[in-house]
Design an enzyme around this catalytic site. Structure first.
Site, PDB file in Angstrom:
ATOM      1  N   HIS A 121       0.837  -1.206   0.000  1.00  0.00           N
ATOM      2  CA  HIS A 121       0.000   0.000   0.000  1.00  0.00           C
ATOM      3  C   HIS A 121       0.872   1.256   0.000  1.00  0.00           C
ATOM      4  O   HIS A 121       1.910   1.305   0.653  1.00  0.00           O
ATOM      5  CB  HIS A 121      -0.872   0.035   1.259  1.00  0.00           C
ATOM      6  N   ASN A 152       8.782  -4.130   2.933  1.00  0.00           N
ATOM      7  CA  ASN A 152       7.428  -3.691   3.278  1.00  0.00           C
ATOM      8  C   ASN A 152       7.142  -3.866   4.771  1.00  0.00           C
ATOM      9  O   ASN A 152       6.586  -2.974   5.421  1.00  0.00           O
ATOM     10  CB  ASN A 152       6.420  -4.491   2.443  1.00  0.00           C
TER      11      ASN A 152
END
Length: 268
Positions: A121, A152
């Site tokens: 995201h 991430n």
């Protein structure tokens, strides 16, 4: 009609149907149709929105992005993060779907399947738990980018947590983030979604005449270095991305904010 003819007709119908689906199908929406962008408070720091190099700006209710069709992802995602946004509501994770507002169609989520990369995201789902619609909007594929899991879930996740700490402390911050879409990049999936070699994040706070800005440029790899190791000037990110970030500000303010690194007011 013999079996061979029937088979040919069925194949023709299936081919045409697939083509129509692929070219004209509009995916469902996660956006609240009863709320317009102007009804929500994400426009408070609108004058900080970057310029788009592609002209494909998409405004959702809870974040704005500039989509780059060539690389099948956003070149930047921008949003306001307020103290009251940071709730602990539990939200069911929805499916990733194409962004119905991207005219050229955002990348299909299947590009990421078995690619070895996370669907990372840009506007974090964790920053948008205050409503179902706000949370689900972050699952448009226009808001994701290929990220290594150890990046991430590691240093990039640490930076996202740091931004939340600043939002709680300072009541509101404005975030602009994305991958550096240039150079020799790997690609994934049938649509050749680019895998950025670097990711950036710019955070601003304060009023127009007293803004404070801090910026980060991170190599796309696992790191145990402190976040301060990745501090750069906004000018550096502009040079790397070709994006003008504070064009709406008066030149003297823009130049002052972008030319150097100023940690004053940012507690790590």
């Amino acid at each position: 009609m013999n079996k061979k003819t029937t088979y040919v007709v069925l194949m023709f119908i299936c081919t045409v149907g697939f083509w129509l689906f692929n070219n004209f199908y509009t995916p469902d929406t996660y956006t609240d149709k009863n709320v317009s962008v102007t009804d929500v408070e994400v426009e408070d720091l609108y004058y900080l929105q970057p310029l788009s190099t592609t002209g494909d700006i998409v405004r959702h209710n809870y974040y704005t992005l500039s989509y780059n069709e060539k690389y099948e992802q956003a070149e930047w995602v921008a949003y306001s993060l307020k103290r009251e946004d940071l709730t602990k509501d539990k939200r069911k994770r929805p499916y990733f779907i194409e962004d119905p507002k991207v005219e050229t169609k955002s990348a299909d989520w299947r590009n990421y399947k078995r690619s070895g990369y996370d669907r990372g995201h840009l506007c974090p789902a964790g920053d948008r738990k205050f409503s179902v619609y706000a949370h689900n909007e972050t699952f448009y594929t226009s808001n994701i980018t290929p990220q290594k899991n150890d990046f991430n879930a590691g240093i990039w996740g640490d930076l996202e947590k740091m931004v939340r700490i600043w939002a709680k402390k300072d009541k509101e911050v404005y975030v602009v983030t994305g991958g550096v879409l240039k150079g020799d990049m790997d690609v994934i999936g049938d649509e050749d979604v680019a895998v950025p070699n670097y990711f950036y994040k710019i955070i601003a706070k304060g009023k127009k005449d007293n803004l404070k800005v801090i910026a980060f440029l991170l190599p796309h790899k696992e790191s145990r270095k402190p976040l301060t190791s990745f501090l750069v000037s906004v000018d550096k990110i502009e040079k790397e991305t070709g994006i003008n970030f504070f064009e709406a500000l008066p030149n003297e303010i823009e130049d002052k904010l972008e030319k150097g690194i100023n940690r004053s007011g940012w507690v790590f």
